[in-house]
Write a protein that holds these residues in place. Structure first.
Motif, PDB file in Angstrom:
ATOM      1  N   MET A   1       0.836  -1.200   0.000  1.00 21.15           N
ATOM      2  CA  MET A   1       0.000   0.000   0.000  1.00 21.15           C
ATOM      3  C   MET A   1       0.873   1.253   0.000  1.00 21.15           C
ATOM      4  O   MET A   1       0.783   2.110  -0.838  1.00 21.15           O
ATOM      5  N   SER A   2       1.775   1.377   0.987  1.00 23.37           N
ATOM      6  CA  SER A   2       2.739   2.477   1.033  1.00 23.37           C
ATOM      7  C   SER A   2       3.790   2.132   2.063  1.00 23.37           C
ATOM      8  O   SER A   2       3.651   1.158   2.815  1.00 23.37           O
ATOM      9  N   GLU A   3       4.861   2.931   2.111  1.00 26.18           N
ATOM     10  CA  GLU A   3       5.876   2.699   3.136  1.00 26.18           C
ATOM     11  C   GLU A   3       5.360   3.064   4.523  1.00 26.18           C
ATOM     12  O   GLU A   3       5.872   2.581   5.531  1.00 26.18           O
ATOM     13  N   LEU A   4       4.352   3.917   4.592  1.00 25.41           N
ATOM     14  CA  LEU A   4       3.831   4.375   5.876  1.00 25.41           C
ATOM     15  C   LEU A   4       2.767   3.444   6.438  1.00 25.41           C
ATOM     16  O   LEU A   4       2.653   3.291   7.656  1.00 25.41           O
ATOM     17  N   VAL A   5       1.976   2.844   5.565  1.00 24.85           N
ATOM     18  CA  VAL A   5       0.915   1.932   5.987  1.00 24.85           C
ATOM     19  C   VAL A   5       0.971   0.694   5.100  1.00 24.85           C
ATOM     20  O   VAL A   5       0.684   0.767   3.903  1.00 24.85           O
ATOM     21  N   SER A   6       1.346  -0.420   5.689  1.00 21.94           N
ATOM     22  CA  SER A   6       1.339  -1.659   4.916  1.00 21.94           C
ATOM     23  C   SER A   6      -0.069  -2.237   4.920  1.00 21.94           C
ATOM     24  O   SER A   6      -0.843  -2.033   5.860  1.00 21.94           O
ATOM     25  N   TYR A   7      -0.396  -2.954   3.862  1.00 21.66           N
ATOM     26  CA  TYR A   7      -1.745  -3.510   3.692  1.00 21.66           C
ATOM     27  C   TYR A   7      -1.632  -4.977   3.315  1.00 21.66           C
ATOM     28  O   TYR A   7      -0.963  -5.336   2.355  1.00 21.66           O
ATOM     29  N   ARG A   8      -2.308  -5.795   4.096  1.00 23.39           N
ATOM     30  CA  ARG A   8      -2.336  -7.232   3.791  1.00 23.39           C
ATOM     31  C   ARG A   8      -3.769  -7.709   3.938  1.00 23.39           C
ATOM     32  O   ARG A   8      -4.399  -7.476   4.980  1.00 23.39           O
ATOM     33  N   PHE A   9      -4.278  -8.376   2.919  1.00 26.22           N
ATOM     34  CA  PHE A   9      -5.666  -8.847   2.921  1.00 26.22           C
ATOM     35  C   PHE A   9      -5.694 -10.362   2.814  1.00 26.22           C
ATOM     36  O   PHE A   9      -5.058 -10.947   1.934  1.00 26.22           O
ATOM     37  N   ALA A  10      -6.425 -10.983   3.735  1.00 28.21           N
ATOM     38  CA  ALA A  10      -6.575 -12.438   3.700  1.00 28.21           C
ATOM     39  C   ALA A  10      -7.817 -12.834   4.479  1.00 28.21           C
ATOM     40  O   ALA A  10      -8.082 -12.303   5.568  1.00 28.21           O
ATOM     41  N   ALA A  33      -2.223   8.059   3.735  1.00 27.67           N
ATOM     42  CA  ALA A  33      -1.966   6.634   3.528  1.00 27.67           C
ATOM     43  C   ALA A  33      -3.003   5.774   4.251  1.00 27.67           C
ATOM     44  O   ALA A  33      -3.440   4.737   3.729  1.00 27.67           O
ATOM     45  N   ILE A  34      -3.410   6.184   5.453  1.00 24.92           N
ATOM     46  CA  ILE A  34      -4.459   5.451   6.167  1.00 24.92           C
ATOM     47  C   ILE A  34      -5.758   5.510   5.379  1.00 24.92           C
ATOM     48  O   ILE A  34      -6.458   4.506   5.225  1.00 24.92           O
ATOM     49  N   ASN A  35      -6.085   6.692   4.860  1.00 28.58           N
ATOM     50  CA  ASN A  35      -7.304   6.823   4.069  1.00 28.58           C
ATOM     51  C   ASN A  35      -7.265   5.938   2.822  1.00 28.58           C
ATOM     52  O   ASN A  35      -8.267   5.308   2.458  1.00 28.58           O
ATOM     53  N   ALA A  36      -6.109   5.883   2.175  1.00 28.03           N
ATOM     54  CA  ALA A  36      -5.971   5.028   0.996  1.00 28.03           C
ATOM     55  C   ALA A  36      -6.154   3.556   1.358  1.00 28.03           C
ATOM     56  O   ALA A  36      -6.779   2.789   0.612  1.00 28.03           O
ATOM     57  N   ALA A  37      -5.609   3.164   2.506  1.00 26.68           N
ATOM     58  CA  ALA A  37      -5.762   1.785   2.958  1.00 26.68           C
ATOM     59  C   ALA A  37      -7.213   1.473   3.299  1.00 26.68           C
ATOM     60  O   ALA A  37      -7.710   0.381   3.013  1.00 26.68           O
ATOM     61  N   LEU A  38      -7.913   2.430   3.898  1.00 21.92           N
ATOM     62  CA  LEU A  38      -9.335   2.232   4.189  1.00 21.92           C
ATOM     63  C   LEU A  38     -10.147   2.135   2.897  1.00 21.92           C
ATOM     64  O   LEU A  38     -11.117   1.370   2.820  1.00 21.92           O
ATOM     65  N   ASP A  39      -9.754   2.914   1.877  1.00 21.69           N
ATOM     66  CA  ASP A  39     -10.394   2.794   0.567  1.00 21.69           C
ATOM     67  C   ASP A  39     -10.269   1.366   0.045  1.00 21.69           C
ATOM     68  O   ASP A  39     -11.243   0.766  -0.434  1.00 21.69           O
ATOM     69  N   ALA A  46     -13.703  -5.747   3.718  1.00 26.20           N
ATOM     70  CA  ALA A  46     -12.912  -6.395   4.756  1.00 26.20           C
ATOM     71  C   ALA A  46     -13.104  -5.772   6.126  1.00 26.20           C
ATOM     72  O   ALA A  46     -13.239  -4.547   6.266  1.00 26.20           O
ATOM     73  N   VAL A  47     -13.093  -6.616   7.149  1.00 26.41           N
ATOM     74  CA  VAL A  47     -12.899  -6.147   8.513  1.00 26.41           C
ATOM     75  C   VAL A  47     -11.476  -5.605   8.608  1.00 26.41           C
ATOM     76  O   VAL A  47     -10.538  -6.204   8.086  1.00 26.41           O
ATOM     77  N   VAL A  48     -11.310  -4.461   9.250  1.00 26.92           N
ATOM     78  CA  VAL A  48     -10.007  -3.807   9.335  1.00 26.92           C
ATOM     79  C   VAL A  48      -9.358  -4.091  10.692  1.00 26.92           C
ATOM     80  O   VAL A  48     -10.000  -3.955  11.741  1.00 26.92           O
ATOM     81  N   VAL A  49      -8.105  -4.487  10.666  1.00 22.96           N
ATOM     82  CA  VAL A  49      -7.285  -4.599  11.874  1.00 22.96           C
ATOM     83  C   VAL A  49      -6.166  -3.574  11.746  1.00 22.96           C
ATOM     84  O   VAL A  49      -5.297  -3.691  10.879  1.00 22.96           O
TER      85      VAL A  49
END
Length: 230
Positions: A1-10, A33-39, A46-49
């Protein structure tokens, strides 16, 4: 996702991990970056952790931005409050994993999440604005009022009291505290439990139950844009 917020979906769960330096400072780029990850999490249904790094969830807003001038400070606080408002109306559950200290906006992210799990240890959770010479913003006051107990509200918002994880549960910052070795498993168990809900009913109930609160936050965010924080 970005260097500031990593994103992993499973398996229906989106794992968002914050990583912005020693204290996980919430800069304009970090909030974007958080907003992009929430997008992305919304697209993935997905449920977000949402978690920090070992020892630190977030130390709050980037002080370099906050001290660069009143306009920059107001803009950052407005974007942070807007993020909280988004989290509170996000269509899927958000589980915050407080991996250590959570100060100022870091604590507000906890107050903006649907369920909050903390880790045992010598960590502090606090709204320290008055301790560092900042008048608490309107949105912050209402975020705290909605989630903290009446007894803890004044201690946290006005007195800038520091809470350890166990006391943070009693105050309303956290819902549960577990040993470090159980943190990941506890977060996954709660995320899977929430994922089993009917998401249409969850989304509609979440927004319906918070309708007046969200409208109040919208008013507070606009009010905060008009006033300096000193």
């Amino acid at each position: 996702m970005s260097e500031l917020v990593s994103y992993r979906f499973a398996d229906g769960i989106a794992h968002l991990s914050l990583d912005n330096g020693k204290v996980n400072a919430l800069s304009p780029d970090m909030i974007a970056a958080i907003n992009a990850a929430l997008d992305q999490a919304e697209q993935d249904c997905a449920v977000v952790v949402l978690s920090g790094k070992p020892g630190i969830f977030s130390g709050g807003y980037d002080l370099k931005v906050m001290t660069s001038g009143p306009d920059a400070a107001k803009a950052l606080v407005a974007s942070g409050s807007t993020l909280s408002r988004r989290m509170l109306s996000h269509p899927f559950p958000i589980v915050a994993v407080c991996t250590g200290h959570a100060i100022a906006k870091g604590a507000f992210l906890l107050l903006s999440s649907d369920y909050r799990i903390g880790v045992e240890g010598p960590f502090k959770i606090a709204l320290n604005e008055t301790a560092i010479g900042m008048t608490m913003h309107h949105a912050g006051i209402e975020l705290a009022r909605a989630r903290l107990t009446p007894a803890a509200f004044g201690r946290a918002v006005i007195n800038a009291e520091m809470f350890d994880p166990a006391d943070a549960v009693l105050a309303g910052f956290l819902d549960k505290v577990v040993p470090a070795e159980e943190l990941e498993a506890a977060a996954m168990a709660k995320a899977k439990e929430l994922a089993a809900l009917n998401m249409t009913a969850f989304r509609q109930t979440k927004v319906k139950s918070r309708k007046a609160y969200l409208e109040l936050l919208d008013q507070c965010i606009e009010l905060d844009r008009q006033h300096d924080l000193s």
